[in-house]
Design a protein around this motif. Structure first.
Motif, PDB file in Angstrom:
ATOM      1  N   THR A   5      97.188 -31.492  -5.462  1.00 19.34           N
ATOM      2  CA  THR A   5      97.044 -32.882  -5.068  1.00 19.34           C
ATOM      3  C   THR A   5      97.512 -33.795  -6.203  1.00 19.34           C
ATOM      4  O   THR A   5      97.549 -33.397  -7.384  1.00 19.34           O
ATOM      5  CB  THR A   5      95.582 -33.227  -4.736  1.00 19.34           C
ATOM      6  N   LEU A   6      97.846 -35.030  -5.841  1.00 21.16           N
ATOM      7  CA  LEU A   6      98.229 -36.017  -6.847  1.00 21.16           C
ATOM      8  C   LEU A   6      97.052 -36.336  -7.758  1.00 21.16           C
ATOM      9  O   LEU A   6      97.237 -36.624  -8.937  1.00 21.16           O
ATOM     10  CB  LEU A   6      98.738 -37.296  -6.167  1.00 21.16           C
ATOM     11  N   ARG A  10      97.050 -36.321 -11.749  1.00 18.76           N
ATOM     12  CA  ARG A  10      96.639 -37.487 -12.541  1.00 18.76           C
ATOM     13  C   ARG A  10      95.605 -37.079 -13.577  1.00 18.76           C
ATOM     14  O   ARG A  10      95.656 -37.521 -14.729  1.00 18.76           O
ATOM     15  CB  ARG A  10      96.084 -38.574 -11.625  1.00 18.76           C
ATOM     16  N   LEU A  75     106.601 -37.050 -11.132  1.00 21.10           N
ATOM     17  CA  LEU A  75     106.138 -37.076  -9.744  1.00 21.10           C
ATOM     18  C   LEU A  75     105.124 -38.190  -9.524  1.00 21.10           C
ATOM     19  O   LEU A  75     105.166 -38.892  -8.502  1.00 21.10           O
ATOM     20  CB  LEU A  75     105.515 -35.719  -9.384  1.00 21.10           C
ATOM     21  N   LEU A  76     104.227 -38.398 -10.475  1.00 21.46           N
ATOM     22  CA  LEU A  76     103.249 -39.482 -10.360  1.00 21.46           C
ATOM     23  C   LEU A  76     103.939 -40.842 -10.386  1.00 21.46           C
ATOM     24  O   LEU A  76     103.543 -41.767  -9.673  1.00 21.46           O
ATOM     25  CB  LEU A  76     102.217 -39.392 -11.481  1.00 21.46           C
ATOM     26  N   ARG A  77     104.972 -40.963 -11.200  1.00 22.55           N
ATOM     27  CA  ARG A  77     105.715 -42.228 -11.243  1.00 22.55           C
ATOM     28  C   ARG A  77     106.400 -42.497  -9.908  1.00 22.55           C
ATOM     29  O   ARG A  77     106.347 -43.614  -9.378  1.00 22.55           O
ATOM     30  CB  ARG A  77     106.769 -42.196 -12.362  1.00 22.55           C
ATOM     31  N   LEU A  78     107.023 -41.470  -9.335  1.00 26.38           N
ATOM     32  CA  LEU A  78     107.677 -41.632  -8.034  1.00 26.38           C
ATOM     33  C   LEU A  78     106.665 -41.963  -6.951  1.00 26.38           C
ATOM     34  O   LEU A  78     106.932 -42.782  -6.062  1.00 26.38           O
ATOM     35  CB  LEU A  78     108.449 -40.353  -7.681  1.00 26.38           C
ATOM     36  N   SER A  79     105.501 -41.323  -7.023  1.00 28.90           N
ATOM     37  CA  SER A  79     104.445 -41.610  -6.058  1.00 28.90           C
ATOM     38  C   SER A  79     103.993 -43.062  -6.158  1.00 28.90           C
ATOM     39  O   SER A  79     103.794 -43.751  -5.154  1.00 28.90           O
ATOM     40  CB  SER A  79     103.252 -40.670  -6.295  1.00 28.90           C
ATOM     41  N   TYR A  80     103.839 -43.542  -7.402  1.00 27.60           N
ATOM     42  CA  TYR A  80     103.423 -44.928  -7.614  1.00 27.60           C
ATOM     43  C   TYR A  80     104.475 -45.896  -7.067  1.00 27.60           C
ATOM     44  O   TYR A  80     104.152 -46.870  -6.381  1.00 27.60           O
ATOM     45  CB  TYR A  80     103.210 -45.159  -9.107  1.00 27.60           C
ATOM     46  N   PHE A  82     106.691 -45.305  -4.764  1.00 27.63           N
ATOM     47  CA  PHE A  82     106.701 -45.203  -3.303  1.00 27.63           C
ATOM     48  C   PHE A  82     105.597 -46.058  -2.700  1.00 27.63           C
ATOM     49  O   PHE A  82     105.808 -46.809  -1.743  1.00 27.63           O
ATOM     50  CB  PHE A  82     106.523 -43.728  -2.896  1.00 27.63           C
ATOM     51  N   GLU A  83     104.398 -45.961  -3.277  1.00 23.49           N
ATOM     52  CA  GLU A  83     103.268 -46.726  -2.754  1.00 23.49           C
ATOM     53  C   GLU A  83     103.500 -48.223  -2.900  1.00 23.49           C
ATOM     54  O   GLU A  83     103.305 -48.993  -1.947  1.00 23.49           O
ATOM     55  CB  GLU A  83     101.989 -46.339  -3.498  1.00 23.49           C
ATOM     56  N   SER A  86     106.351 -49.435  -0.618  1.00 25.14           N
ATOM     57  CA  SER A  86     105.939 -49.402   0.788  1.00 25.14           C
ATOM     58  C   SER A  86     105.030 -50.583   1.113  1.00 25.14           C
ATOM     59  O   SER A  86     105.160 -51.216   2.160  1.00 25.14           O
ATOM     60  CB  SER A  86     105.216 -48.087   1.098  1.00 25.14           C
TER      61      SER A  86
END
Length: 306
Positions: A5-6, A10, A75-80, A82-83, A86
């Motif tokens: 999981t993210l 983290r 990956l966490l940076r890309l997730s951030y 993306f959020e 969006s």
């Protein structure tokens, strides 16, 4: 298929950057056993040891853990991103922007920027941090900040930067009662006869001392402080002079003493306040909106306009 999981990532990244499960627990407000379990689950899921545990001395990464950390951080940076992007695609723009600002300049610029921006975009959350330049650069590289406002001094080539005001020449700060306060301007040769109150924050400390050393002068630093208001109060009490770039709008110190700002006749390097972000980290949509707003703002202090 490997499951993770993210949240686990983290926790892992925070432990790496604090070098301690206990410190990560404090920063994340999560119990230490929960963090330890998350890391153990990651190690089991990827079938590799990520940390070397040192009894009573924290943790350090294995070589595989170092490679895992770099990928987890990306990956966490890309997730951030993306959020945030969006959220910003909604008709009512929302999201979060983390801003860092050099501590002596923060009170002069940041509150006004935040107030104006919130009127335009009330649903975007702004998280504010102030600190010394190395702390801001570290925060940019660690993904803690979307943007940072700092002076264009001693910076590396890892950041993109944009000037927010014209270069500012340093000025001398003196007690209103000092004989030099009656002069229209002063010279470094006149100032060097007095004790110096040094703004002791990186990179201001080296910058201000270098102004004198480049002319062959060696100022006597009587007192130093990382707080610009502490420096101003010490000057106000007649304990010496200071050299600063940031110009507060009031000539009255916290404790009610009067100051004067005097231009310095000598030729010297000016400094510029900049907006900075990582070259390899595209600003999120909310951050881009904040950058656009900053470009529309006059960064000249109110009392210097016109």
């Amino acid at each position: 298929m490997t499951h993770f999981t993210l949240k686990q990532l983290r926790y892992f990244v925070t432990v790496v950057e604090t070098e301690s499960i206990a410190e990560a627990s404090r920063q994340l407000h999560i119990a230490q056993p929960s963090i330890s379990i998350a890391i153990k689950n990651l190690e089991d899921a990827f079938d590799q040891q990520l940390f070397i545990r040192h009894h009573a001395q924290g943790v350090s990464l294995t070589p595989g853990g170092r490679r895992f950390y770099e990928k987890a951080r990306d990956l966490l940076r890309l997730s951030y991103e993306f959020e945030q992007n969006s959220r910003a695609d909604n008709e009512l723009v929302s999201g979060t922007i983390a801003l860092g600002c050099y501590e002596s300049a923060a009170p002069l610029y940041l509150p006004r920027l935040v107030a104006g921006f919130k009127k335009r975009y009330p649903d975007i959350t702004l998280q504010l941090y102030d600190g010394e330049q190395h702390e801001l650069m570290h925060g940019l590289h660690r993904g803690r900040f979307d943007l940072a406002f700092l002076y264009d001094l001693e910076l590396d080539n890892s950041i993109s930067k944009e000037a927010m005001n014209a270069p500012h020449k340093p000025y001398a700060l003196l007690p209103a009662s000092h004989p030099l306060a009656l002069h229209s301007s002063v010279t470094l040769a006149e100032l060097i006869r007095l004790p110096m109150i040094l703004l002791d924050a990186v990179p201001s400390r080296n910058y201000f001392i270098s102004l004198f050393k480049e002319k062959g002068y060696h100022p006597e630093v009587a007192y130093s402080s990382p707080s610009i208001e502490m420096v101003r109060c010490m000057v106000g009490q007649g304990l010496g002079f200071s050299v600063l770039v940031t110009r507060p709008c009031s000539d009255t110190t916290y404790d009610g003493e009067q100051l004067v700002q005097k231009e310095i006749d000598d030729e010297m390097a000016a400094s510029t306040l900049i907006m900075a972000w990582l070259k390899n980290n595209e600003p999120t949509r909310p951050a881009q909106l904040f950058m656009d707003y900053c470009r529309s703002v006059d960064f000249t202090p109110m009392h210097m306009r016109g």
